[in-house]
Design a protein around this motif. Structure first.
Motif, PDB file in Angstrom:
ATOM      1  N   ARG A 172       0.890  -1.316   0.040  1.00  0.00           N
ATOM      2  CA  ARG A 172      -0.003   0.087  -0.053  1.00  0.00           C
ATOM      3  C   ARG A 172       0.970   1.253   0.012  1.00  0.00           C
ATOM      4  O   ARG A 172       0.561   2.253   0.672  1.00  0.00           O
ATOM      5  CB  ARG A 172      -0.989   0.137   1.238  1.00  0.00           C
ATOM      6  N   PHE A 205      -6.313   5.954  -9.328  1.00  0.00           N
ATOM      7  CA  PHE A 205      -6.099   5.736  -7.780  1.00  0.00           C
ATOM      8  C   PHE A 205      -7.089   6.325  -6.769  1.00  0.00           C
ATOM      9  O   PHE A 205      -7.690   5.763  -5.989  1.00  0.00           O
ATOM     10  CB  PHE A 205      -4.507   5.716  -7.286  1.00  0.00           C
ATOM     11  N   VAL A 206      -6.904   7.851  -6.993  1.00  0.00           N
ATOM     12  CA  VAL A 206      -7.691   8.571  -6.102  1.00  0.00           C
ATOM     13  C   VAL A 206      -9.336   8.113  -6.346  1.00  0.00           C
ATOM     14  O   VAL A 206      -9.991   7.902  -5.600  1.00  0.00           O
ATOM     15  CB  VAL A 206      -7.541  10.080  -6.246  1.00  0.00           C
ATOM     16  N   GLY A 222     -10.495   4.877  -5.176  1.00  0.00           N
ATOM     17  CA  GLY A 222     -10.648   4.927  -3.947  1.00  0.00           C
ATOM     18  C   GLY A 222     -11.999   5.895  -3.286  1.00  0.00           C
ATOM     19  O   GLY A 222     -12.334   5.701  -2.113  1.00  0.00           O
ATOM     20  N   GLU A 223     -12.405   6.768  -3.994  1.00  0.00           N
ATOM     21  CA  GLU A 223     -13.523   7.508  -3.664  1.00  0.00           C
ATOM     22  C   GLU A 223     -14.819   6.694  -3.945  1.00  0.00           C
ATOM     23  O   GLU A 223     -15.724   6.894  -3.319  1.00  0.00           O
ATOM     24  CB  GLU A 223     -13.673   8.787  -4.609  1.00  0.00           C
ATOM     25  N   ASP A 282     -14.552   0.539  -1.632  1.00  0.00           N
ATOM     26  CA  ASP A 282     -13.800   0.041  -0.208  1.00  0.00           C
ATOM     27  C   ASP A 282     -12.894  -1.059  -0.639  1.00  0.00           C
ATOM     28  O   ASP A 282     -13.428  -1.716  -1.209  1.00  0.00           O
ATOM     29  CB  ASP A 282     -14.608  -0.098   1.056  1.00  0.00           C
ATOM     30  N   TYR A 335     -10.438  -1.762  -2.292  1.00  0.00           N
ATOM     31  CA  TYR A 335      -9.947  -1.904  -3.659  1.00  0.00           C
ATOM     32  C   TYR A 335      -8.634  -2.780  -3.787  1.00  0.00           C
ATOM     33  O   TYR A 335      -7.703  -1.909  -3.338  1.00  0.00           O
ATOM     34  CB  TYR A 335      -9.962  -0.662  -4.527  1.00  0.00           C
ATOM     35  N   THR A 336      -8.547  -3.798  -4.374  1.00  0.00           N
ATOM     36  CA  THR A 336      -7.364  -4.622  -4.338  1.00  0.00           C
ATOM     37  C   THR A 336      -7.116  -5.162  -5.613  1.00  0.00           C
ATOM     38  O   THR A 336      -8.142  -5.662  -6.350  1.00  0.00           O
ATOM     39  CB  THR A 336      -7.300  -5.692  -3.111  1.00  0.00           C
ATOM     40  N   ALA A 357     -13.393  -5.452  -4.668  1.00  0.00           N
ATOM     41  CA  ALA A 357     -13.565  -4.283  -4.018  1.00  0.00           C
ATOM     42  C   ALA A 357     -15.192  -4.371  -3.531  1.00  0.00           C
ATOM     43  O   ALA A 357     -16.053  -5.352  -4.123  1.00  0.00           O
ATOM     44  CB  ALA A 357     -13.380  -3.087  -4.749  1.00  0.00           C
ATOM     45  N   LYS A 381     -19.081   1.670  -2.545  1.00  0.00           N
ATOM     46  CA  LYS A 381     -19.298   2.381  -1.484  1.00  0.00           C
ATOM     47  C   LYS A 381     -20.715   2.503  -1.351  1.00  0.00           C
ATOM     48  O   LYS A 381     -21.652   2.533  -0.207  1.00  0.00           O
ATOM     49  CB  LYS A 381     -18.596   3.684  -1.270  1.00  0.00           C
TER      50      LYS A 381
END
Length: 129
Positions: free
Chosen positions: A18, A56-57, A60-61, A64, A66-67, A88, A91
């Motif tokens: 990470r 990436f941002v 992430g928004e 939850d 996210y892999t 993932a 949200k």
């Protein structure tokens, strides 16, 4: 000088930790990063800052946990192919997904110059509805 395989493997090693700085460290200023049409952050972004913000941002928004889980990394000289899975939970809907994915990397001059993603966008879309 590191091989293309070593450079891409370093990106995934940083992903596992990470470590965003590590993930972006070997991306060239002119790298063309393409997320597949139909994917939430579809498009082509140039350079580490655009990639960070628009991929990436953005992920992430919306999600939850996210892999990306790497299954295989294939050495093709200056090109490297990664095969794995995204997982993932969206949200807003609370729905999880798992999608197969292939990443195609191009490396030159000790920097990542190209990235293209191929994934099951239907699985991601289903989690978003």
């Amino acid at each position: 000088m590191r091989t293309a395989y070593e450079i891409v493997k370093g990106h995934y090693d940083a992903n596992d930790r990470r470590d965003m700085d590590g993930m972006l460290a070997d991306i060239a200023a002119d790298c063309r990063w393409t997320e597949m049409d139909g994917f939430p952050c579809a498009g082509t972004y140039v350079g580490p800052q655009e990639i960070f913000k628009n991929v990436f941002v953005a992920l992430g928004e919306q999600f939850d946990g996210y892999t990306f889980t790497l299954e295989r990394l294939l050495d093709a000289g200056d090109d490297v192919i990664a095969i794995g899975d995204y997982t993932a939970t969206h949200k807003k809907t609370g729905k999880p997904f798992r999608a197969r994915v292939v990443h195609v990397w191009g490396v030159a001059g000790d920097k990542i110059r190209r990235f293209e993603q191929f994934t099951d966008t239907l699985r991601v879309s289903e989690a978003m509805r």
